[in-house]
Design an enzyme around this catalytic site. Structure first.
Site, PDB file in Angstrom:
ATOM      1  CG  ASN A 160      -1.688   9.406  12.987  1.00 17.12           C
ATOM      2  OD1 ASN A 160      -1.676   8.610  12.054  1.00 17.12           O
ATOM      3  ND2 ASN A 160      -1.424  10.660  12.971  1.00 17.12           N
ATOM      4  CE1 TYR A 184       7.927   5.847  10.761  1.00 20.06           C
ATOM      5  CE2 TYR A 184       8.420   4.558   8.689  1.00 20.06           C
ATOM      6  CZ  TYR A 184       7.519   5.193   9.459  1.00 20.06           C
ATOM      7  OH  TYR A 184       6.175   5.166   8.981  1.00 20.06           O
ATOM      8  CE  LYS A 199       5.386   4.090  12.368  1.00 22.81           C
ATOM      9  NZ  LYS A 199       4.434   4.797  13.186  1.00 22.81           N
TER      10      LYS A 199
HETATM   11  P1  NAD Z   1       2.632  13.721   8.791  1.00 24.36           P
HETATM   12  O1  NAD Z   1       3.967  13.989   8.999  1.00 24.36           O
HETATM   13  O2  NAD Z   1       1.910  14.376   7.772  1.00 24.36           O
HETATM   14  O3  NAD Z   1       1.950  13.666  10.185  1.00 24.36           O
HETATM   15  C1  NAD Z   1       2.691  13.383  11.620  1.00 24.36           C
HETATM   16  C2  NAD Z   1       1.915  13.657  12.615  1.00 24.36           C
HETATM   17  O4  NAD Z   1       2.552  13.743  13.981  1.00 24.36           O
HETATM   18  C3  NAD Z   1       1.437  15.174  12.710  1.00 24.36           C
HETATM   19  O5  NAD Z   1       0.075  15.383  13.087  1.00 24.36           O
HETATM   20  C4  NAD Z   1       2.394  15.939  13.615  1.00 24.36           C
HETATM   21  O6  NAD Z   1       2.057  16.954  14.237  1.00 24.36           O
HETATM   22  C5  NAD Z   1       2.506  14.567  14.560  1.00 24.36           C
HETATM   23  N1  NAD Z   1       3.906  14.742  15.229  1.00 24.36           N
HETATM   24  C6  NAD Z   1       5.087  14.567  14.840  1.00 24.36           C
HETATM   25  N2  NAD Z   1       6.030  14.982  15.740  1.00 24.36           N
HETATM   26  C7  NAD Z   1       5.290  14.911  16.902  1.00 24.36           C
HETATM   27  C8  NAD Z   1       5.600  15.201  18.282  1.00 24.36           C
HETATM   28  N3  NAD Z   1       7.028  15.315  18.648  1.00 24.36           N
HETATM   29  N4  NAD Z   1       4.778  15.116  19.300  1.00 24.36           N
HETATM   30  C9  NAD Z   1       3.250  15.102  18.907  1.00 24.36           C
HETATM   31  N5  NAD Z   1       2.996  14.867  17.621  1.00 24.36           N
HETATM   32  C10 NAD Z   1       3.855  14.873  16.723  1.00 24.36           C
HETATM   33  O7  NAD Z   1       2.655  12.074   8.559  1.00 24.36           O
HETATM   34  P2  NAD Z   1       1.759  11.029   8.272  1.00 24.36           P
HETATM   35  O8  NAD Z   1       2.342  10.403   6.969  1.00 24.36           O
HETATM   36  O9  NAD Z   1       0.310  11.558   8.384  1.00 24.36           O
HETATM   37  O10 NAD Z   1       2.056   9.821   9.464  1.00 24.36           O
HETATM   38  C11 NAD Z   1       0.934   9.421  10.326  1.00 24.36           C
HETATM   39  C12 NAD Z   1       1.525   8.250  10.810  1.00 24.36           C
HETATM   40  O11 NAD Z   1       1.255   7.319   9.695  1.00 24.36           O
HETATM   41  C13 NAD Z   1       3.009   7.954  11.438  1.00 24.36           C
HETATM   42  O12 NAD Z   1       2.814   7.255  12.522  1.00 24.36           O
HETATM   43  C14 NAD Z   1       3.596   7.557  10.359  1.00 24.36           C
HETATM   44  O13 NAD Z   1       4.829   6.576  10.845  1.00 24.36           O
HETATM   45  C15 NAD Z   1       2.726   6.581   9.852  1.00 24.36           C
HETATM   46  N6  NAD Z   1       2.965   6.030   8.339  1.00 24.36           N
HETATM   47  C16 NAD Z   1       2.832   7.088   7.179  1.00 24.36           C
HETATM   48  C17 NAD Z   1       3.138   6.362   6.085  1.00 24.36           C
HETATM   49  C18 NAD Z   1       3.134   7.552   4.764  1.00 24.36           C
HETATM   50  O14 NAD Z   1       3.688   7.177   3.674  1.00 24.36           O
HETATM   51  N7  NAD Z   1       2.780   8.857   5.038  1.00 24.36           N
HETATM   52  C19 NAD Z   1       3.377   5.124   5.680  1.00 24.36           C
HETATM   53  C20 NAD Z   1       3.137   4.406   6.904  1.00 24.36           C
HETATM   54  C21 NAD Z   1       3.113   4.858   8.105  1.00 24.36           C
END
Ligand code: NAD
Length: 267
Positions: A110, A175, A179
């Site tokens: 994730n 990005y 994906k």
């Molecule tokens: P967030 O920024 O709240 O959380 C991201 C997580 O990744 C955190 O737990 C952080 O500690 C971890 N992380 C970041 N850099 C890291 C590193 N170098 N090493 C280890 N861990 C690391 O974001 P989110 O929205 O919860 O995103 C989670 C996933 O969902 C991601 O893969 C993101 O691409 C995907 N996503 C999010 C959205 C959105 O709108 N929020 C949409 C599509 C996909």
């Protein structure tokens, strides 16, 4: 939050219905300290799984653990912080989980970072950073996990994709590129690992209310939200529900699927 549930289900708590979906299973969730990952961890624990969350810093891991222990001291959860972009550290951490619990049923990749940098401002370093975490780290975790799962007779891997893996996005090309690669890994490995009874799927969230979205320019979020047919951004818990389904035996014949949870954003 307005959730559309079928009438027969509205009177019963959703959590009440799904308490034991992952009973006895052992899961690793990367990026489990906040946002979508944290909700996946909570949902898995509430459904009977033992969870090891991987975070980027000890401090944030401790904070997440504190919250989870306060919510339910009976939950079996622990935190680790291997560098996800270091294949050796990831392999060691995955193997440690297996040594302790003697099995690994679910791996959730994730952790991820995003970007909305226009091409002409992009640096090679920024591109590398995104690919390192969003693609290479996913592969690094899959490799040791799949070996364990094959040996134990099966398992399940779920990657976090994004709606931009289907539609692209107007800036920050690294990005969506990352994906698209996640989808490629997911679909290809589903074909390769099916014979080992390993299912591999991805969840493709739309705009979801986490720190990642809070970091985007407000105008960008507004513009995207205005186009969502369901009329709002998603909640992390709604995305985590898809991870619960895919990890459960209800999805026993589902593999190689990119499951959108985006309010039909990309339609
Ligand atoms: P967030 O920024 O709240 O959380 C991201 C997580 O990744 C955190 O737990 C952080 O500690 C971890 N992380 C970041 N850099 C890291 C590193 N170098 N090493 C280890 N861990 C690391 O974001 P989110 O929205 O919860 O995103 C989670 C996933 O969902 C991601 O893969 C993101 O691409 C995907 N996503 C999010 C959205 C959105 O709108 N929020 C949409 C599509 C996909």
């Amino acid at each position: 939050m307005e959730r559309i549930l079928c009438p027969a289900v509205t009177k019963v708590s959703v959590r009440g219905l799904v308490q034991i979906m992952l009973k006895g299973k052992v899961a690793i969730v990367t990026g489990g300290t906040r946002g979508i990952g944290f909700e996946i961890v909570r949902k898995y624990l509430a459904n009977g799984a033992k969870v090891v969350l991987f975070g980027s810093r000890q401090e944030t891991v401790d904070k997440a653990m504190e919250k989870l222990n306060a919510e339910n001291p009976a939950w079996e959860v622990e935190g680790m912080c291997p560098s996800l972009v270091n294949a050796t550290e990831v392999e060691e951490a995955v193997n440690k989980v297996y040594e302790k619990y003697k099995r690994l049923d679910i791996l959730v990749n994730n952790a991820g970072i995003s970007s909305s940098t226009p091409l002409y401002n992009y640096t090679a370093e920024e591109f590398d950073k995104i690919i390192d975490l969003n693609v290479k780290a996913v592969f690094y975790a899959i490799l040791p996990a799949a070996k364990i799962m094959k040996e134990q007779g099966g398992g399940c891997i779920i990657n976090t994709s994004s709606m931009v893996s289907i539609s692209g996005q107007p800036a920050g090309a690294g990005y969506p590129a990352s994906k698209f690669a996640v989808n490629g890994l997911t679909i290809s490995l589903a074909r390769e690992l099916g014979k080992d009874k390993i299912r591999i799927n991805a969840v493709a969230p739309g705009v979801t209310k986490t720190d990642m979205v809070a970091a985007l320019p407000e105008q960008t979020v507004k513009a995207i939200s205005a186009r969502i047919p369901l009329g709002r951004a998603g909640e992390p818990e709604e995305v985590a529900d898809a991870f619960l389904y895919l990890a459960s035996d209800m999805a026993s014949y589902v593999t190689g699927e990119i499951l959108s949870v985006d309010g039909a954003s990309k339609a």
